[in-house]
Design a protein around this motif. Structure first.
Motif, short mmCIF file in Angstrom:
data_model
loop_
_atom_site.label_atom_id
_atom_site.label_comp_id
_atom_site.label_asym_id
_atom_site.label_seq_id
_atom_site.Cartn_x
_atom_site.Cartn_y
_atom_site.Cartn_z
N SER A 19 0.49 -68.32 -38.93
CA SER A 19 0.75 -67.45 -37.78
C SER A 19 1.00 -66.04 -38.33
O SER A 19 1.68 -65.87 -39.34
N LEU A 20 0.44 -65.08 -37.65
CA LEU A 20 0.49 -63.71 -38.14
C LEU A 20 1.80 -63.03 -37.79
O LEU A 20 2.26 -63.10 -36.65
N PRO A 21 2.41 -62.36 -38.77
CA PRO A 21 3.56 -61.52 -38.43
C PRO A 21 3.08 -60.29 -37.65
O PRO A 21 1.88 -60.00 -37.63
N VAL A 22 3.99 -59.56 -37.04
CA VAL A 22 3.55 -58.36 -36.30
C VAL A 22 3.23 -57.22 -37.25
O VAL A 22 2.46 -56.32 -36.92
N ARG A 23 3.81 -57.25 -38.45
CA ARG A 23 3.50 -56.21 -39.42
C ARG A 23 3.49 -56.82 -40.80
O ARG A 23 4.31 -57.68 -41.12
N PHE A 24 2.54 -56.40 -41.62
CA PHE A 24 2.48 -56.89 -42.99
C PHE A 24 1.79 -55.83 -43.86
O PHE A 24 0.79 -55.26 -43.44
N MET B 13 -9.42 -62.15 -40.04
CA MET B 13 -9.44 -61.21 -41.15
C MET B 13 -8.01 -60.92 -41.63
O MET B 13 -7.75 -60.85 -42.84
N ALA B 14 -7.09 -60.79 -40.68
CA ALA B 14 -5.68 -60.57 -41.04
C ALA B 14 -5.12 -61.78 -41.79
O ALA B 14 -4.35 -61.62 -42.74
N GLY C 47 3.16 -51.42 -32.43
CA GLY C 47 3.02 -50.41 -31.38
C GLY C 47 1.98 -50.81 -30.35
O GLY C 47 1.45 -51.93 -30.36
N SER C 48 1.67 -49.87 -29.46
CA SER C 48 0.71 -50.18 -28.39
C SER C 48 -0.71 -50.30 -28.92
O SER C 48 -1.54 -50.99 -28.34
N THR C 49 -1.01 -49.62 -30.03
CA THR C 49 -2.34 -49.74 -30.65
C THR C 49 -2.18 -50.36 -32.03
O THR C 49 -1.70 -49.70 -32.96
N PRO C 50 -2.57 -51.63 -32.20
CA PRO C 50 -2.45 -52.24 -33.52
C PRO C 50 -3.45 -51.60 -34.48
O PRO C 50 -4.52 -51.17 -34.07
N TYR C 51 -3.09 -51.54 -35.76
CA TYR C 51 -4.00 -50.89 -36.71
C TYR C 51 -3.95 -51.53 -38.09
O TYR C 51 -2.96 -52.14 -38.49
N TRP C 52 -5.05 -51.36 -38.80
CA TRP C 52 -5.15 -51.72 -40.21
C TRP C 52 -4.58 -50.58 -41.06
O TRP C 52 -4.72 -49.42 -40.70
#
Length: 221
Positions: free
Chosen positions: A7-12, A131-132, A180-185
Motif C-alpha cells: 500500500s502506498l504512503p502519501v509521501r515517499f 510505478m510508485a 496536496g491537491s495535485t500529487p507529483y513525482w
C-alpha cells in the motif's frame, strides 16, 4: 523481479533514507542518459547497504559502446551494456566527469567497482500507482521525458507544456508526494543545483505528464 503489492504512503522520497547522491551538472554534454543510469546504480547500491558514493558518469559516456557519449544515448542501451558486460563502475574521483567524449579507460579485473545484477524496463503509461510501487520496491527509477519546456522551470508542479511529444531527456525519479491537491513525482535532474527546486522538478502524477511513465527502468544490484 516482481513489483511488491504494497500500500502506498502519501509521501515517499528516497532522499530521506540518505541513498541519493547530490545533483550533478551535465553542462554542455548531452549525457543525461548516463547521469540517470549512474544515479540509479548509486542509489541501488546504497539501498543494499553499500556506501553511497558518486560513481563515474564519464566511464559510461566513454565506454558504453552502443551510445554516442555527450552527443546522446539511450538509457536502455546503457543498462544493457552494464548488465551484459558486467561492467564495474568506478568512483567519480577515479574517473572524473569532463563534459566531453573521451577514450575509454580500462581498469584491471581486480579493481573495485559497482556492478548491476540486472534491470527491468516498463511502460507505466496508465498505471502510475504501479510505478510508485516499483519505486518503493526497487529504488529510484530511470525515466525518459519530453523536457523541451523544462528549461524555464523555476518551481511548482509541471502539469502540461510538453510540446514536442517525444522523449529527449533522461532523469531519475526519487519519490512522490500525494499530500496536496495535485500529487507529483519528485524528479532529480542533471542540470545543476541552481535549476528548479535545488536541482529537482516536481511533475504531476497520474496523467503521464511529459511522457514520464512511458519508459521506466529499475536497476537491481
Amino acid at each position: 523481479m516482481s513489483i511488491s503489492n504494497i500500500s502506498l504512503p502519501v509521501r515517499f522520497d528516497w532522499r530521506d533514507k540518505h541513498v541519493v547522491t547530490q545533483v550533478r551538472n551535465q553542462q554542455m554534454c548531452g549525457g543525461c542518459w548516463a547521469f540517470s543510469v549512474v544515479g540509479a546504480v548509486e542509489s541501488a547500491c546504497a539501498i543494499k547497504g553499500k556506501p553511497l558514493e558518486d560513481l563515474s558518469v564519464q566511464q559510461v559516456i566513454d565506454c558504453s559502446y552502443s551510445n554516442y557519449g555527450c552527443n546522446g544515448g539511450s538509457t536502455l542501451n546503457a543498462l544493457n551494456w552494464l548488465n551484459k558486460m558486467q561492467v564495474k563502475l568506478v568512483r567519480d574521483s577515479e574517473y572524473p566527469f569532463k563534459a566531453q567524449n573521451g577514450l575509454c579507460q580500462y581498469f584491471s579485473v581486480s579493481h573495485s567497482g559497482f556492478s548491476i545484477k540486472g534491470y527491468s524496463a516498463y511502460d507505466f503509461s496508465d498505471q502510475e500507482d504501479e510505478m510508485a510501487k516499483a519505486l518503493l520496491t526497487f529504488g529510484p527509477l530511470v525515466v525518459i521525458v519530453d523536457a523541451v519546456s523544462w528549461q524555464d522551470y523555476l518551481g511548482g508542479i509541471i502539469q502540461h507544456h510538453c510540446s514536442s511529444g517525444e522523449a529527449n531527456h533522461a532523469v531519475l525519479i526519487t519519490g512522490f508526494d500525494k499530500t496536496g491537491s495535485t500529487p507529483y513525482w519528485i524528479v532529480r535532474n542533471s542540470w545543476g543545483r541552481s535549476w528548479g527546486v535545488d536541482g529537482y522538478a516536481h511533475v504531476k502524477m497520474g496523467a503521464n505528464i511529459c511522457g514520464i511513465a512511458d519508459s521506466v527502468s529499475a536497476v537491481f544490484v
